[in-house]
Design a protein around this motif. Sequence first.
Motif, PDB file in Angstrom:
ATOM      1  N   TYR A   2     -23.016  34.030 -61.429  1.00 39.31           N
ATOM      2  CA  TYR A   2     -23.272  35.435 -61.105  1.00 39.31           C
ATOM      3  C   TYR A   2     -23.687  35.542 -59.648  1.00 39.31           C
ATOM      4  N   TYR A  47     -29.518  41.239 -65.977  1.00 44.24           N
ATOM      5  CA  TYR A  47     -28.174  40.761 -66.306  1.00 44.24           C
ATOM      6  C   TYR A  47     -27.910  39.389 -65.694  1.00 44.24           C
ATOM      7  N   ALA A  59     -18.894  36.360 -62.079  1.00 46.05           N
ATOM      8  CA  ALA A  59     -18.871  37.428 -63.080  1.00 46.05           C
ATOM      9  C   ALA A  59     -18.905  38.791 -62.410  1.00 46.05           C
ATOM     10  N   LYS A  60     -18.475  39.801 -63.130  1.00 44.82           N
ATOM     11  CA  LYS A  60     -18.560  41.157 -62.627  1.00 44.82           C
ATOM     12  C   LYS A  60     -20.020  41.573 -62.516  1.00 44.82           C
ATOM     13  N   VAL A  65     -20.432  46.524 -65.161  1.00 43.42           N
ATOM     14  CA  VAL A  65     -20.430  46.358 -66.615  1.00 43.42           C
ATOM     15  C   VAL A  65     -21.147  47.530 -67.287  1.00 43.42           C
ATOM     16  N   LEU A 112     -13.658  44.361 -71.521  1.00 44.75           N
ATOM     17  CA  LEU A 112     -14.686  45.144 -72.206  1.00 44.75           C
ATOM     18  C   LEU A 112     -15.091  44.497 -73.516  1.00 44.75           C
ATOM     19  N   GLU A 114     -15.116  41.255 -74.134  1.00 38.93           N
ATOM     20  CA  GLU A 114     -15.982  40.126 -73.792  1.00 38.93           C
ATOM     21  C   GLU A 114     -17.362  40.609 -73.369  1.00 38.93           C
ATOM     22  N   TRP A 115     -17.429  41.716 -72.661  1.00 44.93           N
ATOM     23  CA  TRP A 115     -18.739  42.244 -72.241  1.00 44.93           C
ATOM     24  C   TRP A 115     -19.563  42.681 -73.451  1.00 44.93           C
ATOM     25  N   ARG A 116     -18.909  43.252 -74.434  1.00 45.93           N
ATOM     26  CA  ARG A 116     -19.647  43.670 -75.629  1.00 45.93           C
ATOM     27  C   ARG A 116     -20.214  42.461 -76.380  1.00 45.93           C
ATOM     28  N   ARG A 118     -21.152  39.730 -74.987  1.00 48.76           N
ATOM     29  CA  ARG A 118     -22.235  39.176 -74.183  1.00 48.76           C
ATOM     30  C   ARG A 118     -23.494  40.031 -74.275  1.00 48.76           C
ATOM     31  N   ILE A 119     -23.301  41.347 -74.319  1.00 55.00           N
ATOM     32  CA  ILE A 119     -24.448  42.266 -74.350  1.00 55.00           C
ATOM     33  C   ILE A 119     -24.838  42.523 -75.797  1.00 55.00           C
TER      34      ILE A 119
END
Length: 291
Positions: A2, A47, A59-60, A65, A112, A114-116, A118-119
């Motif tokens: 990151y 994050y 990472a974004k 995100v 999106l 993958e982000w879900r 992760r979060i």
Amino acid sequence: MYKTSDYENVQLSFVNFNTTCGMQLDVDNEWIQKASWLPWRAWESLYEAMFPSHTGNVAKSARMVIGSFIIQMRMGLSDRDLVEQIRQNPYYQYFIGLDAFQHDVPFSPTALVEWRKRIGVEFLIKINDLLCDATPAPRLSKRGKEAVNTGTLMATQICDATVAPQYIRFPQDVSLLNEARVKLEKMICYICETYQVDKPRIYSRVAHKEYLAFAKSKRPSVEKIRSAVKGQRNYVRRDIHFVDCCIEKGFVLPAKDTETLATIHKLYEQQLYMYKNKTHKVEDRIVSISQ
């Protein structure tokens, strides 16, 4: 891996880019205003802690995100529509922290997903707490009645003691009758143990077996549903009759059970009405015995 973003440089370069192109962003735009008071730095630190490794692809940013999910929830967009709208809308691109307007998509719709993953819920709770901490309290006027708007978001918390989670199941007719039957059986056991009364035949095992057979069926037919409702309703009717007879003799139930019994009485009447009239609508329909 990151990489920390510099939000001041991102904001300045983006505004300058649009100015040289003959397009000036409206500072009163909803997304410009939102971006000015959201705690991006605090969210980014939170994050960043999710990426302990310093190797691999970058990472974004947290702003991209979280900002993308805010836009998606605010506008009710699907993943593909969200990516397309961000590609077309310069205000959306500013909101998610891009340094300049671009015609290419900043990320794919699959990102999106993958982000879900992760979060999680804990992360959402933490960013919500940071948002509440970053929101200043409203300043009262001299009269102490009206809040003065300082130009930033003022959050208001409304507390209502009547609010409670609604545990409503669908379809609920057979399940509600089964729940009523179980509660009535507990009342019968209480009466028999307290007042030394012989316990009647309540067929609890048979009723439970019939309910499980219905609950395990994936797509029950209309006839099967009506048959299950009729069966459970008959068990409830028999138990209600016994409890009512005991109350007429002077036996007393606990206060909580008395209220529950009144609810079950109304539930039985509603279920009987709907069964006879072949309808699923009734005035003030009970969908939860406990609430």
